[in-house]
Design a protein around this motif. Structure first.
Motif, mmCIF file in Angstrom:
data_model
loop_
_atom_site.group_PDB
_atom_site.id
_atom_site.type_symbol
_atom_site.label_atom_id
_atom_site.label_comp_id
_atom_site.label_asym_id
_atom_site.label_seq_id
_atom_site.Cartn_x
_atom_site.Cartn_y
_atom_site.Cartn_z
ATOM 1 N N GLU A 172 12.856 -8.857 12.636
ATOM 2 C CA GLU A 172 14.191 -9.814 12.342
ATOM 3 C C GLU A 172 13.967 -9.890 10.562
ATOM 4 O OE1 GLU A 172 14.816 -13.279 14.357
ATOM 5 O OE2 GLU A 172 14.007 -12.988 15.980
ATOM 6 N N PHE A 173 14.900 -10.290 10.132
ATOM 7 C CA PHE A 173 14.977 -10.445 8.907
ATOM 8 C C PHE A 173 14.397 -11.709 8.331
ATOM 9 C CE2 PHE A 173 18.898 -8.097 8.803
ATOM 10 C CZ PHE A 173 18.619 -7.186 7.758
ATOM 11 N N HIS A 174 13.199 -11.666 7.381
ATOM 12 C CA HIS A 174 12.580 -12.669 6.990
ATOM 13 C C HIS A 174 12.627 -12.902 5.396
ATOM 14 C CE1 HIS A 174 11.085 -13.509 10.968
ATOM 15 N NE2 HIS A 174 10.415 -12.391 10.927
ATOM 16 N N HIS A 175 12.333 -14.005 4.690
ATOM 17 C CA HIS A 175 12.033 -14.264 3.241
ATOM 18 C C HIS A 175 11.159 -15.069 3.040
ATOM 19 C CE1 HIS A 175 15.196 -17.716 2.975
ATOM 20 N NE2 HIS A 175 14.016 -18.184 3.583
ATOM 21 N N LEU A 176 10.750 -15.543 1.637
ATOM 22 C CA LEU A 176 9.654 -16.355 1.501
ATOM 23 C C LEU A 176 10.291 -17.393 0.484
ATOM 24 C CD1 LEU A 176 6.625 -17.113 1.489
ATOM 25 C CD2 LEU A 176 6.273 -15.904 -0.814
ATOM 26 N N TRP A 177 10.221 -18.532 0.970
ATOM 27 C CA TRP A 177 11.256 -19.729 0.230
ATOM 28 C C TRP A 177 9.857 -20.656 -0.117
ATOM 29 C CZ3 TRP A 177 14.777 -23.156 3.361
ATOM 30 C CH2 TRP A 177 15.384 -24.188 2.514
ATOM 31 N N VAL A 178 9.670 -20.806 -1.527
ATOM 32 C CA VAL A 178 8.502 -21.597 -2.055
ATOM 33 C C VAL A 178 9.172 -23.009 -2.216
ATOM 34 C CG1 VAL A 178 6.753 -21.946 -3.818
ATOM 35 C CG2 VAL A 178 7.471 -19.450 -2.950
ATOM 36 N N ILE A 179 8.581 -24.036 -1.537
ATOM 37 C CA ILE A 179 9.051 -25.526 -1.877
ATOM 38 C C ILE A 179 7.796 -26.346 -2.340
ATOM 39 C CG2 ILE A 179 10.061 -27.292 -0.649
ATOM 40 C CD1 ILE A 179 11.318 -25.602 1.306
ATOM 41 N N SER B 226 13.142 -26.877 -4.241
ATOM 42 C CA SER B 226 13.206 -25.305 -3.771
ATOM 43 C C SER B 226 12.975 -24.414 -5.210
ATOM 44 C CB SER B 226 14.694 -25.062 -3.156
ATOM 45 O OG SER B 226 14.945 -25.628 -1.933
ATOM 46 N N LEU B 227 12.027 -23.785 -5.188
ATOM 47 C CA LEU B 227 11.719 -23.066 -6.469
ATOM 48 C C LEU B 227 11.986 -21.384 -6.064
ATOM 49 C CD1 LEU B 227 8.206 -24.566 -7.379
ATOM 50 C CD2 LEU B 227 10.714 -25.239 -7.944
ATOM 51 N N GLY B 228 12.464 -20.756 -5.057
ATOM 52 C CA GLY B 228 12.956 -19.611 -4.948
ATOM 53 C C GLY B 228 11.602 -18.998 -4.176
ATOM 54 N N GLY B 229 11.798 -17.423 -4.302
ATOM 55 C CA GLY B 229 10.716 -16.635 -3.864
ATOM 56 C C GLY B 229 11.275 -15.252 -3.493
ATOM 57 N N PRO B 230 10.576 -14.314 -3.048
ATOM 58 C CA PRO B 230 11.337 -13.051 -2.466
ATOM 59 C C PRO B 230 12.282 -13.173 -1.265
ATOM 60 C CG PRO B 230 8.932 -12.688 -2.704
ATOM 61 C CD PRO B 230 9.216 -14.358 -2.765
ATOM 62 N N ASN B 231 13.563 -12.844 -1.670
ATOM 63 C CA ASN B 231 14.433 -12.913 -0.630
ATOM 64 C C ASN B 231 14.393 -11.599 0.288
ATOM 65 O OD1 ASN B 231 16.240 -14.302 0.918
ATOM 66 N ND2 ASN B 231 17.753 -14.429 -0.994
ATOM 67 N N ALA B 232 14.946 -11.638 1.440
ATOM 68 C CA ALA B 232 14.761 -10.611 2.553
ATOM 69 C C ALA B 232 14.778 -9.311 2.230
ATOM 70 C CB ALA B 232 15.626 -10.908 3.672
ATOM 71 N N PRO B 233 13.690 -8.461 2.397
ATOM 72 C CA PRO B 233 13.863 -7.035 2.528
ATOM 73 C C PRO B 233 14.150 -6.633 3.912
ATOM 74 C CG PRO B 233 11.481 -7.614 2.644
ATOM 75 C CD PRO B 233 12.201 -9.106 2.785
ATOM 76 N N ALA B 234 14.128 -5.083 4.186
ATOM 77 C CA ALA B 234 14.499 -4.623 5.405
ATOM 78 C C ALA B 234 13.133 -4.905 6.402
ATOM 79 C CB ALA B 234 14.705 -3.400 5.463
ATOM 80 N N PRO B 235 13.672 -5.439 7.677
ATOM 81 C CA PRO B 235 12.436 -5.568 8.845
ATOM 82 C C PRO B 235 11.985 -4.074 8.890
ATOM 83 C CG PRO B 235 14.685 -6.488 9.484
ATOM 84 C CD PRO B 235 14.924 -5.657 8.162
ATOM 85 N N GLY B 236 10.596 -4.381 9.755
ATOM 86 C CA GLY B 236 9.882 -3.183 9.928
ATOM 87 C C GLY B 236 9.346 -2.472 8.717
ATOM 88 N N ASN C 241 19.599 -20.505 -11.893
ATOM 89 C CA ASN C 241 20.615 -21.585 -11.077
ATOM 90 C C ASN C 241 21.160 -22.376 -12.088
ATOM 91 O OD1 ASN C 241 22.215 -22.829 -9.523
ATOM 92 N ND2 ASN C 241 20.596 -23.561 -8.083
ATOM 93 N N ASP C 242 22.680 -21.793 -12.733
ATOM 94 C CA ASP C 242 23.130 -22.759 -13.522
ATOM 95 C C ASP C 242 24.270 -23.499 -12.943
ATOM 96 O OD1 ASP C 242 21.832 -21.936 -15.884
ATOM 97 O OD2 ASP C 242 22.858 -20.007 -15.781
ATOM 98 N N GLY C 243 24.235 -23.634 -11.610
ATOM 99 C CA GLY C 243 25.145 -24.184 -10.850
ATOM 100 C C GLY C 243 24.617 -25.874 -10.496
ATOM 101 N N ASP C 244 25.559 -26.401 -9.615
ATOM 102 C CA ASP C 244 25.325 -27.776 -9.308
ATOM 103 C C ASP C 244 24.708 -27.754 -8.040
ATOM 104 O OD1 ASP C 244 26.238 -29.119 -11.626
ATOM 105 O OD2 ASP C 244 28.403 -28.859 -10.877
ATOM 106 N N GLN C 245 24.540 -26.667 -7.357
ATOM 107 C CA GLN C 245 23.999 -26.686 -5.730
ATOM 108 C C GLN C 245 22.779 -25.904 -5.811
ATOM 109 O OE1 GLN C 245 26.485 -26.713 -2.564
ATOM 110 N NE2 GLN C 245 28.430 -27.104 -3.594
ATOM 111 N N THR C 246 21.984 -25.743 -4.806
ATOM 112 C CA THR C 246 21.198 -24.909 -4.641
ATOM 113 C C THR C 246 21.689 -23.481 -4.086
ATOM 114 O OG1 THR C 246 19.648 -26.526 -3.795
ATOM 115 C CG2 THR C 246 19.072 -24.230 -3.491
ATOM 116 N N HIS C 247 21.245 -22.416 -4.821
ATOM 117 C CA HIS C 247 21.732 -21.184 -4.493
ATOM 118 C C HIS C 247 20.649 -20.028 -4.149
ATOM 119 C CE1 HIS C 247 25.847 -21.952 -5.488
ATOM 120 N NE2 HIS C 247 25.447 -22.674 -6.486
#
Length: 281
Positions: A62-69, A96-106, A186-192
């Motif tokens: 499945e898709f996975h990412h790394l989210w650093v909090i 929420s500080l970001g991290g590597p977003n999802a690469p391809a599975p496998g 992130n220059d918005g008002d929400q988390t992106h």
């Protein structure tokens, strides 16, 4: 001969000291390898403060990412798990500080560089699986301690800046083929977040979105990572190998107002990479 005051000797030494510092190479951020499977994250328990380059490899199906909090106010992983189980808004003491977003599975790989201060953190995969249950509720959640240490590395120099806004992606300039460093702010008002996809010929970013929501047939693009959820005012960067062609950017996070994903508010865009391949710095 009359002796010069000590302060004059000190002032005279400043230019030489500055020249020495200018010649000293900047520390390179250490690389931390993280492996995602269905459903676990393998990563170190402790790091030193400063810039850190996270390299994520997805060995799952499945898709996975790394989210650093970052946990504040003395909160713990158990507090975080309890807050999410209770429902309601995302806790204000979890940054929420970001991290590597999802690469391809496998076997896909992605990276992101963050600057971490000493403190208590979590490494999380928040992508929902079948049934809409976030992977962190299936075990993809682990603590990380960042300790004070010697002078840490700084953030890498970027080729281009990507501004995340409510609700758009704005690049500071064009991108040419080659290995590029993208600074995400992130220059918005929400988390992106930004999920970057290299689109197959003749396919659009909307085709890629439709495939993610309902996989059927060959994928219309290759997920390259990007930056996972990052709070307002946050900064992170990632490196990516670009070839000539079309690319898509998507934010999947829910809106704090109506709960709809940000891409339904317009945070889904394409850009072109063209021109000769430029040599790496």
């Amino acid at each position: 001969m009359r002796a010069l005051p000590l302060t004059l000797f000190a002032l005279a030494a400043i230019p030489a000291a500055l020249a020495t510092l200018a010649l000293r190479p900047s520390p390179v951020p250490p690389t931390v390898n993280v492996t995602a499977t269905d459903y676990a994250l393998a990563a170190p328990d402790t790091l030193r403060e400063g810039a850190v380059r996270f390299e994520l490899t997805n060995r799952g199906k499945e898709f996975h990412h790394l989210w650093v909090i970052r946990l504040e106010q003395g909160k713990t992983m158990d507090d975080f798990r309890t807050a999410l189980s209770a429902g309601g808004p995302f806790p204000a003491w979890a940054r929420s500080l970001g991290g590597p977003n999802a690469p391809a599975p496998g076997g896909g790989e992605a990276n992101a560089t963050l600057v971490l201060a000493a403190g208590r953190y979590l490494l999380v995969c928040g992508i929902p699986g079948p049934g809409g249950i976030p992977h962190l509720m299936k075990g993809m959640l682990r603590p990380l301690t960042v300790v004070a240490g010697a002078e840490g590395a700084g953030a890498p120099r970027a080729d281009v800046t990507m501004s995340l806004r409510d609700f758009s992606f704005v690049l500071s300039g064009p991108l040419a083929p080659g290995r590029r460093t993208v600074e995400v702010r992130n220059d918005g008002d929400q988390t992106h977040e930004v999920e970057l996809v290299r689109l197959a010929p003749g396919k659009s970013v909307h085709d890629a979105l439709a495939w993610v929501e309902k996989p059927a047939g060959p994928p219309p693009g290759l997920p390259l990572g990007g930056v996972s959820p990052i709070d307002r005012g946050g900064v992170a960067s990632f490196e990516v190998e670009l070839t000539a062609g079309r690319y898509g950017m998507i934010c999947f996070l829910p809106d704090v107002g109506d709960g709809k994903p940000h891409h339904e508010h317009g945070m889904i865009q394409e850009f072109e990479v063209s021109g000769p391949k430029l040599s790496a710095r």
